[in-house]
Write an enzyme that holds these catalytic residues in place. Sequence first.
Site, PDB file in Angstrom:
ATOM      1  CB  SER A  89      -0.901  -0.014   1.249  1.00  0.00           C
ATOM      2  OG  SER A  89      -1.465   1.257   1.461  1.00  0.00           O
ATOM      3  CE1 TYR A 132      -3.163   0.319   5.200  1.00  0.00           C
ATOM      4  CE2 TYR A 132      -3.734  -1.961   5.658  1.00  0.00           C
ATOM      5  CZ  TYR A 132      -3.465  -0.946   4.765  1.00  0.00           C
ATOM      6  OH  TYR A 132      -3.510  -1.195   3.415  1.00  0.00           O
ATOM      7  CE  LYS A 174      -1.606  -4.136   3.430  1.00  0.00           C
ATOM      8  NZ  LYS A 174      -1.949  -5.433   2.777  1.00  0.00           N
TER       9      LYS A 174
HETATM   10  C1  WQD Z   1      -8.962   9.996   1.150  1.00  0.00           C
HETATM   11  C2  WQD Z   1      -9.201  11.486   1.391  1.00  0.00           C
HETATM   12  C3  WQD Z   1      -9.615  12.014   3.688  1.00  0.00           C
HETATM   13  C4  WQD Z   1     -13.457  10.053   4.112  1.00  0.00           C
HETATM   14  C5  WQD Z   1      -6.486   4.926   3.111  1.00  0.00           C
HETATM   15  C6  WQD Z   1      -5.414   3.977   3.542  1.00  0.00           C
HETATM   16  C7  WQD Z   1      -4.759   3.372   2.340  1.00  0.00           C
HETATM   17  C8  WQD Z   1      -5.798   2.740   1.454  1.00  0.00           C
HETATM   18  C9  WQD Z   1      -6.870   3.749   1.088  1.00  0.00           C
HETATM   19  C10 WQD Z   1      -5.774   0.391   1.970  1.00  0.00           C
HETATM   20  C11 WQD Z   1      -8.504  11.982   2.666  1.00  0.00           C
HETATM   21  C12 WQD Z   1     -10.827  12.352   2.824  1.00  0.00           C
HETATM   22  C13 WQD Z   1     -12.253  10.520   3.610  1.00  0.00           C
HETATM   23  C14 WQD Z   1     -14.496  10.960   4.398  1.00  0.00           C
HETATM   24  C15 WQD Z   1     -13.090  12.759   3.638  1.00  0.00           C
HETATM   25  N1  WQD Z   1      -6.354   1.609   2.083  1.00  0.00           N
HETATM   26  N2  WQD Z   1     -12.084  11.844   3.378  1.00  0.00           N
HETATM   27  N3  WQD Z   1     -14.271  12.301   4.133  1.00  0.00           N
HETATM   28  O1  WQD Z   1      -6.661   7.859   3.909  1.00  0.00           O
HETATM   29  O2  WQD Z   1      -5.896   8.320   1.509  1.00  0.00           O
HETATM   30  O3  WQD Z   1      -5.919   5.972   2.382  1.00  0.00           O
HETATM   31  O4  WQD Z   1      -7.407   4.222   2.311  1.00  0.00           O
HETATM   32  O5  WQD Z   1      -4.811   0.086   1.347  1.00  0.00           O
HETATM   33  O6  WQD Z   1      -3.854   2.409   2.788  1.00  0.00           O
HETATM   34  O7  WQD Z   1      -4.431   4.718   4.231  1.00  0.00           O
HETATM   35  O8  WQD Z   1      -8.065   7.130   1.906  1.00  0.00           O
HETATM   36  O9  WQD Z   1     -10.429   7.344   1.318  1.00  0.00           O
HETATM   37  O10 WQD Z   1      -9.787   7.320   3.784  1.00  0.00           O
HETATM   38  O11 WQD Z   1      -9.255   9.315   2.385  1.00  0.00           O
HETATM   39  O12 WQD Z   1     -12.916  13.976   3.430  1.00  0.00           O
HETATM   40  O13 WQD Z   1     -15.615  10.600   4.867  1.00  0.00           O
HETATM   41  O14 WQD Z   1     -10.592  11.703   1.594  1.00  0.00           O
HETATM   42  O15 WQD Z   1      -9.410  13.005   4.683  1.00  0.00           O
HETATM   43  O16 WQD Z   1      -8.063  13.310   2.423  1.00  0.00           O
HETATM   44  P1  WQD Z   1      -6.590   7.427   2.479  1.00  0.00           P
HETATM   45  P2  WQD Z   1      -9.459   7.726   2.381  1.00  0.00           P
END
Ligand code: WQD
Length: 351
Positions: free
Chosen positions: A134, A158, A162
Site C-alpha cells: 500500500s 496498519y 504493510k
Molecule cells: C482519502 C481522502 C480524507 C473520508 C487509506 C489507507 C490506504 C488505502 C486507502 C488500503 C482523505 C478524505 C475521507 C471521508 C473525507 N487503504 N475523506 N471524508 O486515507 O488516503 O488511504 O485508504 O490500502 O492504505 O491509508 O483514503 O479514502 O480514507 O481518504 O474527506 O468521509 O478523503 O481526509 O483526504 P486514504 P481515504
Amino acid sequence: MVLGRKESILVSGGAGFIGTHTVLQLLNAGFAVSVLDNLDNAVQESLDKVRELVGPQLSNNLHFHLGDITNLDDLEILFSQTKFDAVIHFAGLKAVGESVANPMRYFDNNLVGSINLYKVMAKYNCKKLVFSSSATVYGQPDKIPCVEDFELKAMNPYGRTKLFLEEIARDLHKADQKWRIILLRYFNPVGAHESGMLGEDPRGIPNNLMPYITQVAVGRLPELNVYGHDYPTPDGSAIRDYIHVMDLADGHVVALEKLLQHNDIGCVAYNLGTGRGTSVLEMVSAFEKASGKKLPIKLCPRRPGDATAVYASTYKAERELGWKAKYGIDEMCRDQWKWASQNPWGYRSKP
Ligand code: WQD
C-alpha cells in the site's frame, strides 16, 4: 478470454473488493483460481457474481475455501490438496483508524497470518508471491510523486504491517533466491466492474472517501464530512491518487505473468497508481456529474494523520511491467455509481 491454462493460483482474501475484481481477470486469463477467505469483510455471494460474469466454462476454474490465514490447519489442508504455482496475497485488515485503536489485532492478523502463509508456501515449495502492499508505506512523503525507492516510513499500525511485510518479503528472498516476490503498492482503489455486479461493500460506516460518498448518494448516509479545507492545495481539500479497481486487477495479472515467465525476478516493489492527483472536492464534483445527485457536504477540520497530497510515480510499472492505468476519474465515478445504484446495500439486503 483464454481457456484451459494449467497454472493454479491461490488468492487469499479473494472474496473482497480488490480480490473479486482480480479473481475475475485471472479467470478471464485462463488461470485456475482457489480463493481462501474468512468472510470477515466479504460475502461469498460476490464470488457467485464473478462466476456469472465469466460464464459456466471458466467458472469451473474457481474454487472457494472458507478459512483463515491465522489458522495453520486451514492453510495446511489447502496446500496439501492443491499444487499452487503462485499466491496473490490480499487477506488482511486495512482500516487505518481501527488499527490505531486495536494494533494487536492488526499485528496478529496481518503479520502472524502472513507469516503462517509464507511458512506453508515454503513447505510445499510454492515461492512465487504477489503481495498486496500500500502507498501507506510512504507515510507522509516529503515530496511527490512517490517513487518506489523513497524512504519507507509508515504512520499507523496498519501501514506498519504493510511495511514490516515488505521487509519480511525482502529477507525471505535474500535467504532463498527461489522466492520470487512482487510487492504492489496500491494508492486509492475505487470504482467497480462496468457490469455493476461487483463493487466495494464495506461492513458498517465506511472509513474511505468513495464508499462514503456512495452511501450519501444512495441515501444511506445524510452528508459527507470533508476532512480539511485549509490544505495548501488549489481548492483547500486533500489530494490523492485514485485508481480504478479494474486497472488494479489488471496490474495483478501482469505482475503474476511476469513472475511465472521470468526467473530473474527477486523481490521488487511497484506503485499501482495513475500518477494524477485528485482533491476531495474534485471527486465530489465528479461523482455528482456521474450520478446526477447533489451531494450534501460539511466542511470539517483535518483528519489526524492525513497527508496533504499523495500520488504515484508510475514509470517503473510502465517500464518493467508494461502496465499503465487506463481509466480516469469520470470512469471511476461512472462505474462506482452503477454498482451503488444497482446495489444500494451492497451484497447484503437492507436491514
Ligand atoms: C482519502 C481522502 C480524507 C473520508 C487509506 C489507507 C490506504 C488505502 C486507502 C488500503 C482523505 C478524505 C475521507 C471521508 C473525507 N487503504 N475523506 N471524508 O486515507 O488516503 O488511504 O485508504 O490500502 O492504505 O491509508 O483514503 O479514502 O480514507 O481518504 O474527506 O468521509 O478523503 O481526509 O483526504 P486514504 P481515504
